[in-house]
Design an enzyme around this catalytic site. Structure first.
Site, PDB file in Angstrom:
ATOM      1  N   SER A 197      -9.805   1.433   2.772  1.00  0.00           N
ATOM      2  CA  SER A 197      -8.973   2.201   1.872  1.00  0.00           C
ATOM      3  C   SER A 197      -7.836   1.403   1.221  1.00  0.00           C
ATOM      4  O   SER A 197      -7.210   1.903   0.296  1.00  0.00           O
ATOM      5  CB  SER A 197      -8.350   3.367   2.631  1.00  0.00           C
ATOM      6  OG  SER A 197      -7.466   2.880   3.647  1.00  0.00           O
TER       7      SER A 197
ATOM      8  N   LYS B 167       0.854  -1.187   0.000  1.00  0.00           N
ATOM      9  CA  LYS B 167       0.000   0.000   0.000  1.00  0.00           C
ATOM     10  C   LYS B 167       0.890   1.237   0.000  1.00  0.00           C
ATOM     11  O   LYS B 167       1.904   1.262   0.703  1.00  0.00           O
ATOM     12  CB  LYS B 167      -0.905  -0.036   1.236  1.00  0.00           C
ATOM     13  CG  LYS B 167      -1.952   1.068   1.281  1.00  0.00           C
ATOM     14  CD  LYS B 167      -2.894   0.863   2.469  1.00  0.00           C
ATOM     15  CE  LYS B 167      -3.999   1.907   2.528  1.00  0.00           C
ATOM     16  NZ  LYS B 167      -4.931   1.696   3.656  1.00  0.00           N
TER      17      LYS B 167
ATOM     18  N   SER C 180      -9.836  -0.688   7.099  1.00  0.00           N
ATOM     19  CA  SER C 180      -9.326  -0.599   5.726  1.00  0.00           C
ATOM     20  C   SER C 180      -8.614  -1.818   5.177  1.00  0.00           C
ATOM     21  O   SER C 180      -8.311  -1.867   3.986  1.00  0.00           O
ATOM     22  CB  SER C 180      -8.408   0.603   5.594  1.00  0.00           C
ATOM     23  OG  SER C 180      -9.185   1.765   5.465  1.00  0.00           O
TER      24      SER C 180
END
Ligand code: GLN
Length: 478
Positions: free
Chosen positions: A145, A70, A169
């Site tokens: 997310s 990420k 997330s």
């Protein structure tokens, strides 16, 4: 070789170990395959092969196994943008502890995963660059997310990815993409090198297609780190060793009643979770109902605390040290213009709310009350774990939704965190595993939640469930 995409880490390791495939062939397959799926918007960058090879030792637990990171986790000498314009040009000069440990175990770090800007979102729609699509249904969001991390793993772009989980997330996108996602105990994985959003809630988590792989990657990144003062004194250990397919003797699982009986839970999700609970019962677990009265306040308390912490954490992005800088020579104007141009609207809204709830005259009403609620939530979890070993809740209230669904309904979007944020507030670990599909083939996820540092028991239980079901073997047709 085109059947490598959906192989697990365990299978890929076996192929390499037997000599059936070389590290270089493996790397080439996955970098090529990633490019084929560019349309999903799962990654912001796939590094070129020579630079991946240069960084990789190809020896250790994850020797040459490709993964995606990420883009809020620092990878030395690579860009780290947090999917924000303000960091579009930023290159980090150090490795996050989790990254250093992955490199030490030989992992091949393929690139940077797309995400909601600064990890603020539940749908992958707030990335400043482009949205991520759900591999199961490209008209729908993958959740967020950690949208790119989840979509990439579900699409077979990589067998594992790192995400971060502040209010859900990792777990919510894992659920919406039909994969396994862990939010560790707070402090179990070092936050050194993770861009802070809500520091008292943030944890780096692991996304994979099966429980074994998840436990394997977690074993590499978990454990005490002197560089993070909030990191717990836990030794690194092998979380795969208890994956026997059997449940712990006399395992007692509590099913959170308010979660399954409350309004707003999609009836197909409810059905799949109930079915999964029956499977666990068949495996020998004792199932008991548990009431958690604070569940309904979790998302609201999370809303306030996360915004308050975000407002402070994001103050550092002012054009001086990181990323873009406005040309204005007056210092205050330069700050203002940089932040105005650099942040997207979701981030700006959260900074405004965060400063408001912390401000003199309002802190008592909002921030202090939210902290009280947080304590009540923590107590309720502690009390629950006095009587049961694990808890079960759905991971999400609705299946993957169409892009744009909540554009004009921010409250509904914020309620995406309803089933996940309480565990961040309490600091306890939770694993989302796939437990079914809706009639229109959208994945469904369920959380197995444990007391502080109960990751081993969670994995053991999830693995046993996985052995008698086949959800984790299904993948989208791309
Ligand atoms: N959906 C939540 C939010 O928008 C969770 C974010 C997260 O866990 N990073 O804040």
């Amino acid at each position: 070789m085109n059947n490598l995409a959906f192989k697990t880490i365990k299978e890929l390791k076996a192929l390499v170990d037997s000599g059936a495939i070389s590290h270089q062939e493996l790397l080439k397959f996955f970098t090529d395959n990633a490019k084929k799926h560019e349309d999903l918007g799962a990654y912001l960058e796939i590094f070129d092969e020579p630079s991946i090879t240069k960084e990789c030792t190809f020896s250790g637990t994850l020797a040459g196994i490709p993964g995606l990171i990420k883009d809020n986790i620092a990878q030395k000498n690579r860009k780290m943008t947090c999917a924000s314009k303000i960091l579009e040009t930023f290159v980090t000069n150090y490795d996050a502890t989790a990254i250093a440990r992955l490199k030490q175990e030989g992992a091949a770090l393929l690139g940077r995963a797309n995400m909601d800007e600064f990890a603020m979102g539940s749908s992958g729609e707030t990335s400043a660059f482009f949205k991520t699509k759900n591999p199961w249904n490209k008209a729908c969001v993958p959740g967020g997310s950690s949208s790119g991390s989840a979509a990439a793993v579900a699409a077979g772009i990589v067998p594992w990815a790192l995400g971060s989980d502040t209010g859900g997330s990792v777990r919510q996108p894992a659920a919406m993409c039909g994969i396994v996602g862990l939010k560790p105990t707070y402090g179990h994985v070092s936050r050194f090198g993770l861009t802070a959003y809500g520091s008292s809630l943030d944890q780096i988590g692991v996304l994979t297609r099966c429980v074994y792989d998840n436990a394997l990657v977690f074993s590499v990144i978990a454990g005490k780190d002197a560089k993070d003062a909030s990191s717990l004194s836990v030794q690194q250990q092998d979380y795969t060793k208890n994956l026997t397919g059997k449940l712990k003797q006399n395992l007692k699982i509590g099913v959170v009643q308010e979660a399954l009986d409350g309004q707003g839970l999609d009836h197909e999700i409810k059905k799949s979770v109930e079915q999964a609970i029956k499977e666990l019962e068949k495996l020998g677990a004792t199932i008991v109902p548990i009431s958690m009265k604070t569940l309904q306040y979790g998302a609201a308390a999370y809303f306030i605390i996360s915004r308050a912490e975000a407002a402070s954490n994001l103050a550092r992005f002012d054009g001086v040290r990181y990323g873009i800088r406005d040309k204005e020579r007056d210092l205050n104007e330069m700050y203002k213009n940089t932040r105005h141009d650099g942040f997207g609207s979701e981030v700006k809204a959260r900074i405004l709310v965060g400063n408001y709830v912390l401000s003199v005259g309002h802190a008592g009403e909002f921030y202090d009350n939210a902290k009280r609620v947080r304590r009540a939530i923590r107590k309720e979890f502690n009390d629950a774990f006095e009587t049961v070993d694990l808890l079960i809740m759905p991971s999400h209230s609705v299946p993957a939704f169409k892009v744009g669904t909540y554009d004009n309904d921010k409250l509904a979007m914020d309620l995406q965190d309803y089933f996940t944020a309480p565990m961040n507030l309490a600091g306890v670990p939770s694993l989302s595993i796939p437990v079914g599909f809706t009639h229109d083939k959208k994945p469904i996820g369920m959380q197995i939640i444990g007391a502080h540092l109960a990751e081993e028991l969670i994995y053991q239980t999830a693995y046993a469930y996985e052995q008698v079901t086949s959800w984790h073997t299904m993948h989208p047709e791309l």
